[in-house]
Write an enzyme that holds these catalytic residues in place. Structure first.
Site, short mmCIF file in Angstrom:
data_model
loop_
_atom_site.label_atom_id
_atom_site.label_comp_id
_atom_site.label_asym_id
_atom_site.label_seq_id
_atom_site.Cartn_x
_atom_site.Cartn_y
_atom_site.Cartn_z
N HIS A 1 120.49 54.01 91.81
CA HIS A 1 121.05 54.66 90.62
C HIS A 1 120.37 54.03 89.40
O HIS A 1 120.90 53.14 88.74
CB HIS A 1 122.57 54.48 90.55
CG HIS A 1 123.13 54.94 89.24
ND1 HIS A 1 123.16 56.27 88.86
CD2 HIS A 1 123.65 54.25 88.19
CE1 HIS A 1 123.67 56.36 87.65
NE2 HIS A 1 123.97 55.16 87.22
N ASP B 1 124.50 61.61 89.50
CA ASP B 1 123.11 62.11 89.49
C ASP B 1 123.03 63.41 90.28
O ASP B 1 122.36 64.37 89.89
CB ASP B 1 122.20 61.04 90.11
CG ASP B 1 122.48 59.66 89.52
OD1 ASP B 1 122.09 59.42 88.38
OD2 ASP B 1 123.14 58.85 90.20
P1 NAX Z 1 133.07 49.91 79.58
O1 NAX Z 1 132.25 48.87 78.88
O2 NAX Z 1 133.86 50.88 78.81
O3 NAX Z 1 134.07 49.16 80.58
C1 NAX Z 1 133.62 48.12 81.40
C2 NAX Z 1 134.84 47.41 81.90
O4 NAX Z 1 134.42 46.33 82.73
C3 NAX Z 1 135.69 46.84 80.77
O5 NAX Z 1 137.02 47.20 80.99
C4 NAX Z 1 135.44 45.34 80.91
O6 NAX Z 1 136.57 44.58 80.50
C5 NAX Z 1 135.19 45.23 82.39
N1 NAX Z 1 134.54 43.98 82.72
C6 NAX Z 1 133.76 43.17 81.95
N2 NAX Z 1 133.47 42.05 82.60
C7 NAX Z 1 134.07 42.14 83.81
C8 NAX Z 1 134.19 41.29 84.91
N3 NAX Z 1 133.66 40.05 84.88
N4 NAX Z 1 134.88 41.72 86.00
C9 NAX Z 1 135.46 42.94 86.01
N5 NAX Z 1 135.43 43.78 84.96
C10 NAX Z 1 134.73 43.38 83.89
O7 NAX Z 1 132.07 50.61 80.60
P2 NAX Z 1 132.18 52.02 81.32
O8 NAX Z 1 131.51 53.02 80.46
O9 NAX Z 1 133.57 52.27 81.74
O10 NAX Z 1 131.20 51.78 82.56
C11 NAX Z 1 131.55 50.93 83.62
C12 NAX Z 1 130.37 50.67 84.52
O11 NAX Z 1 129.94 51.88 85.12
C13 NAX Z 1 129.13 50.13 83.78
O12 NAX Z 1 128.57 49.08 84.56
C14 NAX Z 1 128.20 51.33 83.76
O13 NAX Z 1 126.86 50.93 83.66
C15 NAX Z 1 128.53 51.96 85.08
N6 NAX Z 1 128.12 53.36 85.29
C16 NAX Z 1 127.70 53.71 86.53
C17 NAX Z 1 127.41 55.02 86.86
C18 NAX Z 1 126.97 55.39 88.23
O14 NAX Z 1 126.67 56.55 88.42
N7 NAX Z 1 126.92 54.49 89.20
C19 NAX Z 1 127.49 56.09 85.84
C20 NAX Z 1 128.33 55.75 84.68
C21 NAX Z 1 128.27 54.32 84.21
O15 NAX Z 1 127.18 54.17 83.35
#
Ligand code: NAX
Length: 324
Positions: A187, A159
């Site tokens: 966030h 952000d």
């Molecule tokens: P993806 O859906 O590509 O990847 C998520 C990963 O988490 C997958 O590898 C999945 O297997 C894993 N996962 C699922 N269940 C799980 C569990 N029980 N324990 C551990 N891992 C698990 O998402 P991606 O685009 O890589 O985003 C990851 C996270 O970042 C999401 O929660 C998203 O909302 C968050 N974000 C946070 C941001 C921030 O600024 N704080 C910005 C970017 C992003 O949106």
């Protein structure tokens, strides 16, 4: 050569980490003389995806990458870790309400907090990225009683970077000349990107911009809703490369220090300053040196901005309530 640093990454088969791992292994995060060991965690169902990522990491022949561990066992992933990047989280499924999402992630971050407490290095630095990032960081901390709360953080840097870029474009200045932007709060869309103290080339950004309508009608909503706009523009895919870049920036500044005369926005445990009661993760302006962050205190806040900061605080309290 320096001894390698162990970096645990969760959600390590996801789209953010596909942009992140290669940059870490190249030296972008910890420096081009720092060997690293990647300890990659994902859930059992995702283990097959590791194969291709590991093949590609090997094919890059990164001189700094000493070892790659892939696992669905948190004890192995967090064992002796110096840094933990908690990117994995349960995505929102169809018909899933926000409180269900919070509960599902609550149980993930309880386990992760406990395991970090048990097997990671005591001076580990932890960044929570998986959403809801601020509340997930709070849950992990609550389950890691032997770790210093100051070793935990949540990510507001994407952000912050978005805000830097919008201002630079508006005043037609290089991004490097824009300083002292703040993103307060959660966030989420209640976050408050604040230009009151921002500088461009050491001049007040607000005077240079001189356009309150742009700030209220364009700048603030653009930053607050940027995540959704990216999903729309990328036809369903959320921010990935920019999120990975923000992770690198966040950790670099925390470890090596922020630039002189500048600060960055980090989600850190509140201490009561700015009337944000202590004990939750909130975006604050911080400076960093010697591996420690310090909240920038004593900034003047006008009444309308105070209200926005409180609104984001209230949302965090509601999230905590749902988890409890
Ligand atoms: P993806 O859906 O590509 O990847 C998520 C990963 O988490 C997958 O590898 C999945 O297997 C894993 N996962 C699922 N269940 C799980 C569990 N029980 N324990 C551990 N891992 C698990 O998402 P991606 O685009 O890589 O985003 C990851 C996270 O970042 C999401 O929660 C998203 O909302 C968050 N974000 C946070 C941001 C921030 O600024 N704080 C910005 C970017 C992003 O949106």
């Amino acid at each position: 050569m320096k001894p390698p640093i162990r970096i645990a990454v969760t959600g390590a088969t996801g789209q953010i980490t596909y942009s992140l791992l290669f940059r870490i292994a190249a030296g972008d995060m910890l420096g081009y003389d720092q060997p690293v060991i990647l300890q990659l965690y994902d859930i059992t169902e995702a283990q097959h995806v590791f194969k291709g990522t590991v093949m590609e990491l090997n094919d890059c022949a990164f001189p700094l990458l000493k070892q790659i561990i892939t696992t669905d066992n948190l004890e192995i992933a967090f064992g002796d870790a110096d840094i933990a990047l908690l990117v994995g989280a349960r995505p929102r499924g169809e018909n899933m309400e926000r409180k269900d999402l919070l509960a599902a992630n609550g149980s993930i971050f309880i386990q992760q907090g406990k395991m970090l407490n048990a097997v990671a290095k005591k001076n580990i630095k932890i960044l929570v990225v998986g959403n809801p990032a601020n509340t997930n960081a709070w849950i992990a901390l609550k389950n890691a009683p032997d770790l210093d709360p100051r070793n935990f953080s949540s990510m507001l840097r994407l952000d912050h970077n978005r805000a830097l870029s919008q201002v630079a474009q508006k005043v037609n200045a290089p991004v490097s000349e824009v300083k002292r932007i703040i993103v307060w709060g959660n966030h989420s869309s209640t976050q408050f990107p604040d230009l009151s103290h921002a500088l461009v080339k050491d001049q007040k950004a607000l005077s240079l911009i001189n356009d309150p309508n742009w700030i209220e009608g364009s700048f603030i909503p653009t930053i607050q809703d940027r995540g959704a706009a990216i999903i729309k523009a990328r036809q369903g895919k959320s921010s990935a490369a920019s999120a990975a870049n923000a992770i690198i920036n966040h950790m670099q500044d925390w470890i090596f220090g922020t630039k002189e005369n500048d600060w960055v926005s980090m989600g850190v445990i509140s201490t009561g300053c700015y009337d944000i009661p202590s004990g939750l993760f909130y975006g604050f302006p911080v400076t960093c040196s010697n591996g420690q962050y310090k909240i920038v205190e004593g900034l003047e806040i006008n009444p309308s901005n105070y209200k926005r900061m409180q609104k984001s605080y209230q949302e965090l309290i509601t999230e905590q309530g749902m988890i409890q």
